[in-house]
Design an enzyme around this catalytic site. Structure first.
Site, PDB file in Angstrom:
ATOM      1  N   PHE A  11       0.849  -1.162  -0.229  1.00 30.78           N
ATOM      2  CA  PHE A  11       0.003  -0.093   0.196  1.00 30.78           C
ATOM      3  C   PHE A  11       0.822   1.133   0.035  1.00 30.78           C
ATOM      4  CE2 PHE A  11      -2.118   2.812   3.430  1.00 30.78           C
ATOM      5  CZ  PHE A  11      -2.940   3.547   2.473  1.00 30.78           C
ATOM      6  N   ASP A  33      10.583  -6.718  -3.560  1.00 33.29           N
ATOM      7  CA  ASP A  33       9.323  -7.167  -2.705  1.00 33.29           C
ATOM      8  C   ASP A  33       9.201  -8.490  -2.921  1.00 33.29           C
ATOM      9  OD1 ASP A  33       6.587  -5.252  -1.944  1.00 33.29           O
ATOM     10  OD2 ASP A  33       6.293  -7.560  -2.057  1.00 33.29           O
ATOM     11  N   THR A  36       4.149 -11.088  -0.956  1.00 31.11           N
ATOM     12  CA  THR A  36       3.240 -11.758   0.082  1.00 31.11           C
ATOM     13  C   THR A  36       1.953 -11.711  -0.823  1.00 31.11           C
ATOM     14  OG1 THR A  36       2.938 -10.021   1.597  1.00 31.11           O
ATOM     15  CG2 THR A  36       5.069 -11.326   1.700  1.00 31.11           C
ATOM     16  N   ILE A  66      13.480  -9.658   1.670  1.00 29.99           N
ATOM     17  CA  ILE A  66      14.757  -8.858   2.328  1.00 29.99           C
ATOM     18  C   ILE A  66      15.609  -9.683   3.050  1.00 29.99           C
ATOM     19  CG2 ILE A  66      13.302  -6.761   1.976  1.00 29.99           C
ATOM     20  CD1 ILE A  66      12.569  -6.992   5.096  1.00 29.99           C
ATOM     21  N   THR A 130       6.213   2.822  12.758  1.00 24.26           N
ATOM     22  CA  THR A 130       4.911   3.205  12.925  1.00 24.26           C
ATOM     23  C   THR A 130       4.688   3.718  14.575  1.00 24.26           C
ATOM     24  OG1 THR A 130       2.949   2.143  13.580  1.00 24.26           O
ATOM     25  CG2 THR A 130       4.845   0.763  13.902  1.00 24.26           C
ATOM     26  N   ASP A 131       3.617   4.457  14.526  1.00 25.40           N
ATOM     27  CA  ASP A 131       3.416   5.217  15.972  1.00 25.40           C
ATOM     28  C   ASP A 131       2.873   3.999  17.018  1.00 25.40           C
ATOM     29  OD1 ASP A 131       0.942   4.538  15.299  1.00 25.40           O
ATOM     30  OD2 ASP A 131       0.019   6.341  15.485  1.00 25.40           O
ATOM     31  N   GLU A 132       2.572   2.935  16.444  1.00 19.37           N
ATOM     32  CA  GLU A 132       2.190   1.804  17.340  1.00 19.37           C
ATOM     33  C   GLU A 132       3.281   1.356  18.368  1.00 19.37           C
ATOM     34  OE1 GLU A 132      -0.077  -1.408  16.053  1.00 19.37           O
ATOM     35  OE2 GLU A 132      -1.379  -0.112  14.730  1.00 19.37           O
ATOM     36  N   TYR A 155       2.978  -7.477  16.516  1.00 22.12           N
ATOM     37  CA  TYR A 155       3.327  -6.543  15.164  1.00 22.12           C
ATOM     38  C   TYR A 155       4.226  -5.492  15.948  1.00 22.12           C
ATOM     39  CZ  TYR A 155       2.839  -2.586  12.185  1.00 22.12           C
ATOM     40  OH  TYR A 155       3.191  -1.551  11.253  1.00 22.12           O
ATOM     41  N   LYS A 159       8.079  -4.122  15.211  1.00 21.79           N
ATOM     42  CA  LYS A 159       8.640  -2.986  14.608  1.00 21.79           C
ATOM     43  C   LYS A 159       9.371  -2.178  15.705  1.00 21.79           C
ATOM     44  CE  LYS A 159       7.199  -1.245  11.315  1.00 21.79           C
ATOM     45  NZ  LYS A 159       7.752  -1.319   9.819  1.00 21.79           N
ATOM     46  N   ASN A 185      -2.913   5.234   8.046  1.00 24.92           N
ATOM     47  CA  ASN A 185      -2.564   5.700   6.664  1.00 24.92           C
ATOM     48  C   ASN A 185      -4.063   5.274   6.151  1.00 24.92           C
ATOM     49  OD1 ASN A 185       0.492   6.170   4.964  1.00 24.92           O
ATOM     50  ND2 ASN A 185       0.119   6.428   7.440  1.00 24.92           N
TER      51      ASN A 185
HETATM   52  P1  NAD Z   1       1.501  -3.735   3.249  1.00 22.04           P
HETATM   53  O1  NAD Z   1       1.122  -5.040   3.931  1.00 22.04           O
HETATM   54  O2  NAD Z   1       0.419  -3.084   2.479  1.00 22.04           O
HETATM   55  O3  NAD Z   1       2.650  -3.853   2.302  1.00 22.04           O
HETATM   56  C1  NAD Z   1       3.751  -4.547   2.760  1.00 22.04           C
HETATM   57  C2  NAD Z   1       4.609  -4.820   1.762  1.00 22.04           C
HETATM   58  O4  NAD Z   1       5.739  -5.569   1.928  1.00 22.04           O
HETATM   59  C3  NAD Z   1       4.262  -6.074   0.577  1.00 22.04           C
HETATM   60  O5  NAD Z   1       4.096  -5.598  -0.717  1.00 22.04           O
HETATM   61  C4  NAD Z   1       4.812  -7.268   0.948  1.00 22.04           C
HETATM   62  O6  NAD Z   1       4.761  -8.246  -0.088  1.00 22.04           O
HETATM   63  C5  NAD Z   1       6.108  -6.846   1.095  1.00 22.04           C
HETATM   64  N1  NAD Z   1       6.746  -7.845   2.036  1.00 22.04           N
HETATM   65  C6  NAD Z   1       6.404  -8.444   3.085  1.00 22.04           C
HETATM   66  N2  NAD Z   1       7.539  -9.194   3.498  1.00 22.04           N
HETATM   67  C7  NAD Z   1       8.310  -9.180   2.933  1.00 22.04           C
HETATM   68  C8  NAD Z   1       9.872  -9.617   2.672  1.00 22.04           C
HETATM   69  N3  NAD Z   1      10.273 -10.385   3.811  1.00 22.04           N
HETATM   70  N4  NAD Z   1      10.682  -9.330   1.619  1.00 22.04           N
HETATM   71  C9  NAD Z   1      10.176  -8.488   0.949  1.00 22.04           C
HETATM   72  N5  NAD Z   1       9.084  -7.965   0.953  1.00 22.04           N
HETATM   73  C10 NAD Z   1       8.081  -8.103   1.913  1.00 22.04           C
HETATM   74  O7  NAD Z   1       2.043  -2.516   4.245  1.00 22.04           O
HETATM   75  P2  NAD Z   1       1.672  -0.960   4.395  1.00 22.04           P
HETATM   76  O8  NAD Z   1       0.703  -0.744   5.035  1.00 22.04           O
HETATM   77  O9  NAD Z   1       2.052  -0.369   2.945  1.00 22.04           O
HETATM   78  O10 NAD Z   1       2.854  -0.618   5.109  1.00 22.04           O
HETATM   79  C11 NAD Z   1       4.312  -0.472   4.608  1.00 22.04           C
HETATM   80  C12 NAD Z   1       5.099   0.100   5.938  1.00 22.04           C
HETATM   81  O11 NAD Z   1       4.784   1.054   6.594  1.00 22.04           O
HETATM   82  C13 NAD Z   1       5.345  -1.101   7.167  1.00 22.04           C
HETATM   83  O12 NAD Z   1       6.804  -1.217   7.500  1.00 22.04           O
HETATM   84  C14 NAD Z   1       4.262  -0.683   8.061  1.00 22.04           C
HETATM   85  O13 NAD Z   1       4.873  -1.146   9.217  1.00 22.04           O
HETATM   86  C15 NAD Z   1       4.495   0.775   8.168  1.00 22.04           C
HETATM   87  N6  NAD Z   1       3.429   1.743   8.539  1.00 22.04           N
HETATM   88  C16 NAD Z   1       2.236   1.360   8.014  1.00 22.04           C
HETATM   89  C17 NAD Z   1       0.999   2.436   8.385  1.00 22.04           C
HETATM   90  C18 NAD Z   1      -0.352   2.025   7.779  1.00 22.04           C
HETATM   91  O14 NAD Z   1      -1.293   2.665   8.327  1.00 22.04           O
HETATM   92  N7  NAD Z   1      -0.412   1.109   6.836  1.00 22.04           N
HETATM   93  C19 NAD Z   1       1.299   3.411   9.247  1.00 22.04           C
HETATM   94  C20 NAD Z   1       2.631   3.548   9.671  1.00 22.04           C
HETATM   95  C21 NAD Z   1       3.604   2.916   9.263  1.00 22.04           C
HETATM   96  O1  DAU Z   2      -0.869   3.491  13.521  1.00 22.41           O
HETATM   97  C1  DAU Z   2      -0.271   2.740  12.482  1.00 22.41           C
HETATM   98  C2  DAU Z   2      -0.814   1.550  12.149  1.00 22.41           C
HETATM   99  O2  DAU Z   2      -1.780   1.522  11.650  1.00 22.41           O
HETATM  100  C3  DAU Z   2       0.278   0.620  11.351  1.00 22.41           C
HETATM  101  O3  DAU Z   2       1.640   0.420  11.823  1.00 22.41           O
HETATM  102  C4  DAU Z   2      -0.370  -0.558  10.901  1.00 22.41           C
HETATM  103  O4  DAU Z   2       0.335  -1.134   9.842  1.00 22.41           O
HETATM  104  C5  DAU Z   2      -1.585  -0.478  10.264  1.00 22.41           C
HETATM  105  O5  DAU Z   2      -2.453  -1.798  10.254  1.00 22.41           O
HETATM  106  C6  DAU Z   2      -2.626   0.376  11.436  1.00 22.41           C
HETATM  107  O6  DAU Z   2      -2.871  -0.599  12.672  1.00 22.41           O
HETATM  108  P1  DAU Z   2      -4.488  -0.445  13.417  1.00 22.41           P
HETATM  109  O7  DAU Z   2      -4.388  -1.756  14.045  1.00 22.41           O
HETATM  110  O8  DAU Z   2      -4.544   0.881  13.881  1.00 22.41           O
HETATM  111  O9  DAU Z   2      -5.198  -0.499  11.999  1.00 22.41           O
HETATM  112  P2  DAU Z   2      -6.504  -1.689  11.690  1.00 22.41           P
HETATM  113  O10 DAU Z   2      -6.962  -0.779  10.339  1.00 22.41           O
HETATM  114  O11 DAU Z   2      -6.337  -3.008  11.967  1.00 22.41           O
HETATM  115  O12 DAU Z   2      -7.658  -0.933  12.823  1.00 22.41           O
HETATM  116  C7  DAU Z   2      -7.806   0.270  12.892  1.00 22.41           C
HETATM  117  C8  DAU Z   2      -8.975   0.444  14.006  1.00 22.41           C
HETATM  118  O13 DAU Z   2     -10.008  -0.404  13.604  1.00 22.41           O
HETATM  119  C9  DAU Z   2      -8.294  -0.440  15.357  1.00 22.41           C
HETATM  120  O14 DAU Z   2      -8.995   0.279  16.578  1.00 22.41           O
HETATM  121  C10 DAU Z   2      -9.104  -1.817  15.012  1.00 22.41           C
HETATM  122  C11 DAU Z   2     -10.375  -1.514  14.518  1.00 22.41           C
HETATM  123  N1  DAU Z   2     -10.981  -2.593  13.736  1.00 22.41           N
HETATM  124  C12 DAU Z   2     -10.114  -3.036  12.653  1.00 22.41           C
HETATM  125  C13 DAU Z   2     -10.622  -4.032  12.010  1.00 22.41           C
HETATM  126  C14 DAU Z   2      -9.756  -4.677  10.969  1.00 22.41           C
HETATM  127  C15 DAU Z   2     -12.241  -2.765  13.941  1.00 22.41           C
HETATM  128  O15 DAU Z   2     -12.969  -2.501  14.702  1.00 22.41           O
HETATM  129  N2  DAU Z   2     -12.764  -4.016  13.012  1.00 22.41           N
HETATM  130  C16 DAU Z   2     -11.773  -4.637  11.926  1.00 22.41           C
HETATM  131  O16 DAU Z   2     -12.344  -5.474  11.325  1.00 22.41           O
END
Ligand code: NAD
Ligand code: DAU
Length: 341
Positions: A11, A33, A36, A66, A130-132, A155, A159, A185
């Site tokens: 993403f 990549d 997965t 990686i 991540t902020d988590e 998770y 991180k 995001n």
């Molecule tokens: P995502 O799950 O959509 O994408 C992860 C990508 O990494 C995929 O394309 C997958 O194929 C690849 N991948 C996984 N394992 C791999 C490996 N061993 N080698 C090579 N490639 C591999 O994740 P995202 O939501 O795009 O998040 C990207 C990064 O940002 C992550 O590090 C996540 O922790 C961080 N992040 C995400 C959010 C969010 O809200 N989504 C917020 C803050 C930080």
């Molecule tokens: O804060 C950054 C993080 O945000 C990233 O590091 C992670 O990669 C990303 O997955 C995200 O984590 P969250 O756990 O906050 O995101 P998620 O979309 O899974 O859940 C957002 C909120 O919604 C959380 O409070 C759980 C709730 N939720 C989620 C799902 C999937 C539900 O209530 N029902 C659901 O089915």
């Protein structure tokens, strides 16, 4: 600048590749990549087509993990000047279901990249964290860069482990490494296991929206393009050894998000199902972005209302993309995770 972007088929990585190639005509990208369940080359089809495959192409894709030391070494040795590590297992619920791969990819994979960066003296290593890692907030306050790390899920623990490794490579070897910690995001191409795309696509299919617990957990939402712009600032202007928080200044409860989605799609609230809570569910996240705004001049562009309208429209217009993505492996996970909730 030649940049190795890992996890670029996911993403945020795919949005970032589009962003950086558009904003920096002198940059070249190698996307490593493993593809997965979350990686999807369709996310980058337009980029691959526009760049072509010739020697002058600014975009190159390598399928690989990686954790593969030799492969990573070969890529970095070939003139890579910066590494941005997006590759990760990223879904909290999956880490509760099965933690092992989170440690493998998120911690060990990071170490492989750091070693290669060191061996080949890359100028910049940016770890997308991540902020988590900060854990959960009470009703007031925000995470700053000096908030102690206190992860609550496998998770976020993986991180946080990676962040500590990155820090140690800066302290011990003076690797020019930087860390970003962003909040939740939203936007196009997000895998529909995460709250916003899951609820939009379920609502479009008239399926239930499984809201965990009381639905009052709070997240701080940021449009993915604003996150990309912030990473660009850190890559070019950040100070090695520093951490930069990135947030949307947009706190919403999950109930609020759900209502916005239902209203946008003109769907009834009867689709909402309150289900058993996520174990260890963090109550509230909120990010203080003062440092990156003040020191690197980053500012948000998106307004949440417009960003959400565009996102809902994107999923409405790209049904084929998410129908394919939601079939196969994801169907099994959905059944296992939500089946008895
Ligand atoms: P995502 O799950 O959509 O994408 C992860 C990508 O990494 C995929 O394309 C997958 O194929 C690849 N991948 C996984 N394992 C791999 C490996 N061993 N080698 C090579 N490639 C591999 O994740 P995202 O939501 O795009 O998040 C990207 C990064 O940002 C992550 O590090 C996540 O922790 C961080 N992040 C995400 C959010 C969010 O809200 N989504 C917020 C803050 C930080
Ligand atoms: O804060 C950054 C993080 O945000 C990233 O590091 C992670 O990669 C990303 O997955 C995200 O984590 P969250 O756990 O906050 O995101 P998620 O979309 O899974 O859940 C957002 C909120 O919604 C959380 O409070 C759980 C709730 N939720 C989620 C799902 C999937 C539900 O209530 N029902 C659901 O089915």
């Amino acid at each position: 600048m030649k940049i190795l972007i890992t996890g670029g088929a996911g993403f945020i990585g795919s949005n970032f590749i589009r962003y950086i190639l558009k904003t920096h005509p002198d940059h070249r990208v190698v996307n490593l990549d493993a593809l997965t369940y979350a990686g999807n080359l369709e996310n980058l089809r337009a980029v691959a087509e526009a760049e072509g495959g010739g020697p002058r192409a600014r975009y190159q894709f390598v399928k690989g993990d990686i954790r593969e030391v030799k492969l990573v070494d070969r890529i970095v040795a070939d003139g890579v000047e910066a590494i941005i590590n997006f590759a990760a297992e990223s879904h909290v619920d999956r880490s509760i279901d099965n933690a092992g791969i989170f440690i493998e990819t998120n911690v060990l994979g990071t170490q492989v990249l750091l070693d290669a960066a060191l061996r080949h003296q890359v100028q910049r290593y940016v770890q997308i964290s991540t902020d988590e890692v900060y854990g959960s907030l009470g009703p007031t306050g925000k995470f700053t860069e000096s908030t102690p790390i206190a992860p609550n899920s496998p998770y976020s623990a993986s991180k946080a482990g990676a962040d500590l490794l990155v820090r140690s490579y800066y302290e011990t070897f003076k690797l020019p490494a930087l860390i970003t910690r962003c909040s939740n995001n939203y936007g196009p191409y997000q895998f529909p296991e995460k709250l916003i795309p899951l609820f939009i696509t379920n609502a479009l299919s008239d399926q239930h929206l499984p809201l965990y617990g009381d639905g009052l957990n709070v997240r701080d939402w940021i449009h993915v393009e604003d996150h990309c712009a912030a990473i660009d600032c850190v890559l070019h202007r950040g100070t090695p050894g520093e951490v930069y928080n990135i947030g949307g200044n947009c706190e919403k409860t999950n109930r609020e998000i759900t209502r916005i989605i239902l209203q946008e799609l003109d769907k009834p609230e009867s689709l909402i199902r309150f289900v058993k809570d996520r174990p260890g569910h963090d109550r509230r996240y909120a990010i203080d972005s003062t440092k990156i705004m003040r020191e690197l001049g980053w500012a948000q562009n998106y307004n949440f209302q417009t960003g959400m309208q565009e996102t809902v429209t994107w999923y409405s217009h790209n049904r084929e993309w998410w129908t394919r993505v939601k079939s196969g492996e994801y169907r099994d996970f959905y059944q296992r995770w939500y089946g008895n909730r």
